[in-house]
Motif scaffolding. Structure first.
Motif, PDB file in Angstrom:
ATOM      1  N   TRP A 108      14.232   2.808 -24.078  1.00  0.00           N
ATOM      2  CA  TRP A 108      14.371   4.194 -23.652  1.00  0.00           C
ATOM      3  C   TRP A 108      15.849   4.535 -23.533  1.00  0.00           C
ATOM      4  O   TRP A 108      16.607   3.816 -22.898  1.00  0.00           O
ATOM      5  N   GLY A 109      16.244   5.655 -24.132  1.00  0.00           N
ATOM      6  CA  GLY A 109      17.650   6.037 -24.191  1.00  0.00           C
ATOM      7  C   GLY A 109      18.146   6.829 -23.000  1.00  0.00           C
ATOM      8  O   GLY A 109      19.341   6.851 -22.726  1.00  0.00           O
ATOM      9  N   TYR A 110      17.238   7.493 -22.300  1.00  0.00           N
ATOM     10  CA  TYR A 110      17.627   8.316 -21.155  1.00  0.00           C
ATOM     11  C   TYR A 110      16.399   8.658 -20.330  1.00  0.00           C
ATOM     12  O   TYR A 110      15.276   8.374 -20.728  1.00  0.00           O
ATOM     13  N   GLN A 111      16.641   9.256 -19.183  1.00  0.00           N
ATOM     14  CA  GLN A 111      15.552   9.685 -18.298  1.00  0.00           C
ATOM     15  C   GLN A 111      14.898  10.928 -18.895  1.00  0.00           C
ATOM     16  O   GLN A 111      15.529  11.970 -18.996  1.00  0.00           O
ATOM     17  N   PRO A 112      13.637  10.841 -19.296  1.00  0.00           N
ATOM     18  CA  PRO A 112      12.975  11.993 -19.909  1.00  0.00           C
ATOM     19  C   PRO A 112      12.448  12.983 -18.871  1.00  0.00           C
ATOM     20  O   PRO A 112      12.127  12.613 -17.745  1.00  0.00           O
ATOM     21  N   ALA A 113      12.355  14.210 -19.298  1.00  0.00           N
ATOM     22  CA  ALA A 113      11.618  15.209 -18.524  1.00  0.00           C
ATOM     23  C   ALA A 113      10.128  14.941 -18.779  1.00  0.00           C
ATOM     24  O   ALA A 113       9.759  14.492 -19.871  1.00  0.00           O
ATOM     25  N   PRO A 114       9.267  15.167 -17.793  1.00  0.00           N
ATOM     26  CA  PRO A 114       7.833  14.893 -17.994  1.00  0.00           C
ATOM     27  C   PRO A 114       7.242  15.554 -19.232  1.00  0.00           C
ATOM     28  O   PRO A 114       6.368  14.963 -19.881  1.00  0.00           O
ATOM     29  N   ASP A 115       7.737  16.735 -19.606  1.00  0.00           N
ATOM     30  CA  ASP A 115       7.158  17.402 -20.775  1.00  0.00           C
ATOM     31  C   ASP A 115       7.553  16.740 -22.096  1.00  0.00           C
ATOM     32  O   ASP A 115       6.986  17.041 -23.142  1.00  0.00           O
ATOM     33  N   GLU A 116       8.507  15.823 -22.079  1.00  0.00           N
ATOM     34  CA  GLU A 116       8.882  15.083 -23.284  1.00  0.00           C
ATOM     35  C   GLU A 116       7.952  13.898 -23.547  1.00  0.00           C
ATOM     36  O   GLU A 116       7.908  13.368 -24.657  1.00  0.00           O
ATOM     37  N   LEU A 117       7.216  13.470 -22.537  1.00  0.00           N
ATOM     38  CA  LEU A 117       6.471  12.219 -22.624  1.00  0.00           C
ATOM     39  C   LEU A 117       5.246  12.237 -23.537  1.00  0.00           C
ATOM     40  O   LEU A 117       4.994  11.238 -24.213  1.00  0.00           O
ATOM     41  N   PRO A 118       4.455  13.304 -23.617  1.00  0.00           N
ATOM     42  CA  PRO A 118       3.284  13.234 -24.501  1.00  0.00           C
ATOM     43  C   PRO A 118       3.624  12.872 -25.944  1.00  0.00           C
ATOM     44  O   PRO A 118       2.973  12.006 -26.532  1.00  0.00           O
ATOM     45  N   ALA A 119       4.648  13.480 -26.503  1.00  0.00           N
ATOM     46  CA  ALA A 119       5.030  13.167 -27.886  1.00  0.00           C
ATOM     47  C   ALA A 119       5.518  11.729 -28.015  1.00  0.00           C
ATOM     48  O   ALA A 119       5.246  11.053 -29.009  1.00  0.00           O
ATOM     49  N   VAL A 120       6.218  11.240 -27.001  1.00  0.00           N
ATOM     50  CA  VAL A 120       6.725   9.871 -27.043  1.00  0.00           C
ATOM     51  C   VAL A 120       5.568   8.879 -26.986  1.00  0.00           C
ATOM     52  O   VAL A 120       5.536   7.893 -27.730  1.00  0.00           O
ATOM     53  N   TYR A 121       4.591   9.125 -26.128  1.00  0.00           N
ATOM     54  CA  TYR A 121       3.465   8.201 -26.049  1.00  0.00           C
ATOM     55  C   TYR A 121       2.579   8.276 -27.287  1.00  0.00           C
ATOM     56  O   TYR A 121       1.910   7.299 -27.630  1.00  0.00           O
ATOM     57  N   GLN A 122       2.586   9.393 -28.005  1.00  0.00           N
ATOM     58  CA  GLN A 122       1.909   9.448 -29.306  1.00  0.00           C
ATOM     59  C   GLN A 122       2.614   8.516 -30.286  1.00  0.00           C
ATOM     60  O   GLN A 122       1.968   7.832 -31.088  1.00  0.00           O
ATOM     61  N   GLN A 123       3.947   8.473 -30.210  1.00  0.00           N
ATOM     62  CA  GLN A 123       4.727   7.573 -31.049  1.00  0.00           C
ATOM     63  C   GLN A 123       4.398   6.113 -30.707  1.00  0.00           C
ATOM     64  O   GLN A 123       4.215   5.286 -31.602  1.00  0.00           O
ATOM     65  N   VAL A 124       4.321   5.786 -29.424  1.00  0.00           N
ATOM     66  CA  VAL A 124       3.976   4.433 -28.981  1.00  0.00           C
ATOM     67  C   VAL A 124       2.581   4.065 -29.502  1.00  0.00           C
ATOM     68  O   VAL A 124       2.376   2.973 -30.045  1.00  0.00           O
ATOM     69  N   GLU A 125       1.640   4.965 -29.336  1.00  0.00           N
ATOM     70  CA  GLU A 125       0.270   4.729 -29.801  1.00  0.00           C
ATOM     71  C   GLU A 125       0.241   4.458 -31.302  1.00  0.00           C
ATOM     72  O   GLU A 125      -0.390   3.490 -31.760  1.00  0.00           O
ATOM     73  N   LYS A 126       0.924   5.281 -32.060  1.00  0.00           N
ATOM     74  CA  LYS A 126       0.943   5.149 -33.525  1.00  0.00           C
ATOM     75  C   LYS A 126       1.508   3.789 -33.944  1.00  0.00           C
ATOM     76  O   LYS A 126       0.931   3.101 -34.781  1.00  0.00           O
ATOM     77  N   GLU A 127       2.635   3.382 -33.341  1.00  0.00           N
ATOM     78  CA  GLU A 127       3.247   2.100 -33.706  1.00  0.00           C
ATOM     79  C   GLU A 127       2.382   0.920 -33.273  1.00  0.00           C
ATOM     80  O   GLU A 127       2.242  -0.057 -34.003  1.00  0.00           O
ATOM     81  N   ALA A 128       1.802   0.998 -32.088  1.00  0.00           N
ATOM     82  CA  ALA A 128       0.953  -0.092 -31.606  1.00  0.00           C
ATOM     83  C   ALA A 128      -0.262  -0.268 -32.513  1.00  0.00           C
ATOM     84  O   ALA A 128      -0.628  -1.406 -32.857  1.00  0.00           O
ATOM     85  N   LEU A 129      -0.879   0.808 -32.919  1.00  0.00           N
ATOM     86  CA  LEU A 129      -2.036   0.719 -33.797  1.00  0.00           C
ATOM     87  C   LEU A 129      -1.636   0.258 -35.195  1.00  0.00           C
ATOM     88  O   LEU A 129      -2.350  -0.530 -35.822  1.00  0.00           O
ATOM     89  N   ARG A 130      -0.499   0.706 -35.671  1.00  0.00           N
ATOM     90  CA  ARG A 130      -0.017   0.291 -36.996  1.00  0.00           C
ATOM     91  C   ARG A 130       0.238  -1.211 -37.024  1.00  0.00           C
ATOM     92  O   ARG A 130      -0.168  -1.909 -37.944  1.00  0.00           O
ATOM     93  N   SER A 131       0.887  -1.723 -35.990  1.00  0.00           N
ATOM     94  CA  SER A 131       1.253  -3.137 -35.948  1.00  0.00           C
ATOM     95  C   SER A 131       0.149  -4.015 -35.345  1.00  0.00           C
ATOM     96  O   SER A 131       0.245  -5.237 -35.412  1.00  0.00           O
TER      97      SER A 131
END
Length: 142
Positions: free
Chosen positions: A25-48
């Motif tokens: 994580w590069g910085y402290q996110p605002a809560p509204d930034e998190l849904p898109a980030v967790y979609q990214q986490v989900e996508k990578e976890a499922l891919r790998s």
């Protein structure tokens, strides 16, 4: 809340040599930034197909309680089911954030996850976090 817009919020990579998905994580996110980030986490976890995650949150200064509840009650259990086995998340944290997390009402220590489809633990040392994840990988009971 974003103090450093020059670095990405999350750098995410699967380390096939360790079978660990590393998120820095590069910085402290605002809560509204998190849904898109967790979609990214989900996508990578499922891919790998990776169930062992190292999340380096040392640049974060607080945890949003609503997001934490969602992670523990929805996201982590869902990801464990979708990945076909128990999910393990090692958080690499700085001392101030670690203290803040463990003093929050409702904080649950790692031992309390024994009957859950996921487990989390907090570390101040990256080597210790990776060793914990590797132990989980070799534990045949999991």
């Amino acid at each position: 809340m974003n103090l450093d817009t020059t670095s990405p919020l999350l750098h995410l990579a699967h380390r096939p040599d360790l079978d660990i998905m590393v998120g820095r994580w590069g910085y402290q996110p605002a809560p509204d930034e998190l849904p898109a980030v967790y979609q990214q986490v989900e996508k990578e976890a499922l891919r790998s197909r990776c169930r062992f995650w190292l999340q380096d949150i040392r640049r974060r200064t607080l945890n949003d309680p609503q997001t934490t509840r969602w992670l523990l009650n929805v996201f982590f259990p869902d990801m464990a089911q979708r990945l076909g086995g128990r999910l393990f998340i090692a958080y690499l944290v700085g001392p101030a954030l670690h203290e803040s997390i463990v003093k929050q009402p409702g904080y649950v220590p790692a031992e309390a996850y024994n009957d859950k489809p996921f487990a989390t633990s907090f570390f101040g040392d990256e080597g210790a976090a990776i060793r914990w994840l590797q132990i989980q990988q070799t534990d045949k009971v999991r």
